[in-house]
Enzyme design. Structure first.
Site, short mmCIF file in Angstrom:
data_model
loop_
_atom_site.label_atom_id
_atom_site.label_comp_id
_atom_site.label_asym_id
_atom_site.label_seq_id
_atom_site.Cartn_x
_atom_site.Cartn_y
_atom_site.Cartn_z
N PHE A 11 -12.99 9.66 0.46
CA PHE A 11 -13.37 9.25 2.01
C PHE A 11 -14.46 9.76 2.51
CE2 PHE A 11 -12.92 8.53 6.50
CZ PHE A 11 -12.63 7.01 6.54
N LYS A 108 -4.51 12.05 8.03
CA LYS A 108 -3.67 11.22 8.77
C LYS A 108 -2.20 11.71 8.00
CE LYS A 108 -6.45 6.90 8.19
NZ LYS A 108 -6.52 5.48 7.77
N GLY A 136 -8.63 4.26 11.17
CA GLY A 136 -8.45 3.08 11.14
C GLY A 136 -8.60 2.50 9.74
N SER A 138 -9.98 1.22 6.60
CA SER A 138 -11.31 1.71 6.01
C SER A 138 -11.01 2.41 4.40
CB SER A 138 -11.86 2.74 7.04
OG SER A 138 -11.03 3.69 7.27
N ALA A 140 -12.00 3.65 1.13
CA ALA A 140 -13.48 4.29 0.83
C ALA A 140 -14.57 3.55 0.05
CB ALA A 140 -13.00 5.61 0.02
N LYS A 191 1.98 3.95 8.69
CA LYS A 191 1.44 2.78 7.87
C LYS A 191 1.65 3.14 6.58
CE LYS A 191 -2.72 4.34 7.12
NZ LYS A 191 -3.62 4.35 5.70
N ASP A 246 -4.69 -1.12 10.44
CA ASP A 246 -4.51 -0.26 9.27
C ASP A 246 -3.24 -0.55 8.58
OD1 ASP A 246 -5.43 1.69 7.67
OD2 ASP A 246 -5.45 3.49 9.13
N ASN A 258 -0.74 3.86 -1.38
CA ASN A 258 0.59 3.86 -1.08
C ASN A 258 1.40 2.65 -1.60
OD1 ASN A 258 1.19 6.57 0.96
ND2 ASN A 258 -1.09 5.65 1.38
#
EC number: 1.1.1.94
Length: 327
Positions: A11, A108, A136, A138, A140, A191, A246, A258
């Site tokens: 990222f 996060k 948000g 996104s 990478a 999330k 997200d 995940n």
């Protein structure tokens, strides 16, 4: 204009590519000296995102002193949450080099030892730096390919936040401002756990209807923790990029680490083996323990999250976990 990024993983590298493509000079810091040398020599991050070219206005270094200076428009931290306290402490020890420089945190999750969110960790240590969260939907690789994403910059200082957005937002990083810094982080943390649950459902071939059910129930768990922690709720945060956006992205594609992790569990792979191989990459596995502790502290029930916790750490059966997730 110069921006420094702490964290030369996927990222951090992708953000560096997106910013440098729009004329910003970027310092990219990472611990792996060999990988840093490769970046400067071959203009590629061979350890992460090896197929993407890094423009010449990205300078990589393993010396943190080189990236901490008052000349930075801001410093972006892309390190894992469990490493954030260590990095913030390093910055604090060199406060004279970057006092008042805005810190934009992309981490996060929830810290295991303190049950704090990333902004709370940073605010505790970096008392002279404005703290913002950048979060948000996104991936990478898509950012590195110059594909657009909509993300949120959250923080208490609206004037400074909007000024930063004017400087760093572009046709790839489309950034909007929110003041609700805690709400944004709650969505970002939960999330990943909900995505593991969605992956399990998909891996067991239980259908798209069941996945949609998990996403819907998961959104309710985000709302539940959000109200308990924040004592109020901002609908713009809840249905915006950092929560709903997200959540949808992370739960609906195998490009999500995940979701892919849950998919392998659903297909019958050994859970302990998967955890051993993916612990540093799958954020949900390191978030679920402190999340359940925080939920108990706030006296709230999060059925999906506790089901994933029990599956990963309390040895309940996969069928029992699925039953609890869908009940």
């Amino acid at each position: 204009m110069k921006i420094s990024i702490l964290g030369a993983g996927s990222f951090g590298t992708a953000i560096a590519i997106a910013l440098s493509a729009h004329g910003i000079s970027v310092n990219l810091w990472g611990r792996d000296h060999r990988n840093i040398t490769h970046i400067n020599t071959y203009r590629k991050n061979l350890k992460y995102l090896p197929t993407y070219h890094l423009p010449d206005n990205i300078y990589a270094t393993s010396n943190i002193d080189e990236v901490l200076s008052d000349n930075n428009t801001c410093i972006i931290l892309t390190v894992p949450t469990q490493q954030l306290r260590t990095i913030c402490t390093q910055i604090q020890h060199k406060q004279h080099m970057c006092k008042n420089t805005p810190m934009l945190i992309c981490s996060k999750g929830i810290e295991i030892t303190s049950l704090k969110f990333p902004s709370e960790i940073a605010e505790e240590i970096l008392q002279y730096n404005p703290i913002f969260i950048l979060s948000g939907p996104s991936f990478a690789k898509e950012i590195a390919e110059h594909l657009p994403c909509s993300i949120v910059l959250a923080g208490d200082n609206k004037e400074l936040g909007e000024s930063l957005i004017e400087k760093i937002s572009n046709d790839v990083l489309k950034i909007i401002y929110h003041q609700d810094i805690i709400g944004v982080q709650i969505g970002a943390a939960l999330k990943n756990i909900i995505a593991i649950a969605c992956g399990i459902i998909a891996g067991k071939n239980l259908g798209n209807n069941a996945v949609a059910t998990v996403i819907t129930k998961g959104m309710n768990e985000i709302k539940t923790l959000y109200i308990a922690k924040n004592h109020s709720i901002d609908l713009h945060t809840l249905i915006g990029p950092s929560c709903l956006g997200d959540l949808i992205l992370t739960c609906t594609t195998e490009h999500s680490r995940n979701m892919a992790f849950g998919l392998e569990i659903g297909k019958g792979r050994n859970i302990n083996t998967l955890i051993d191989h993916n612990l540093k990459l799958v954020e949900g596995t390191s978030t679920v323990k402190p999340l359940i502790s925080l939920a108990k502290k706030l006296n709230v029930e999060l059925p999906i999250c506790i089901s994933i916790y029990n599956l990963l750490h309390e040895n309940i059966s996969l069928d029992k976990a699925i039953s609890n997730i869908l009940s």
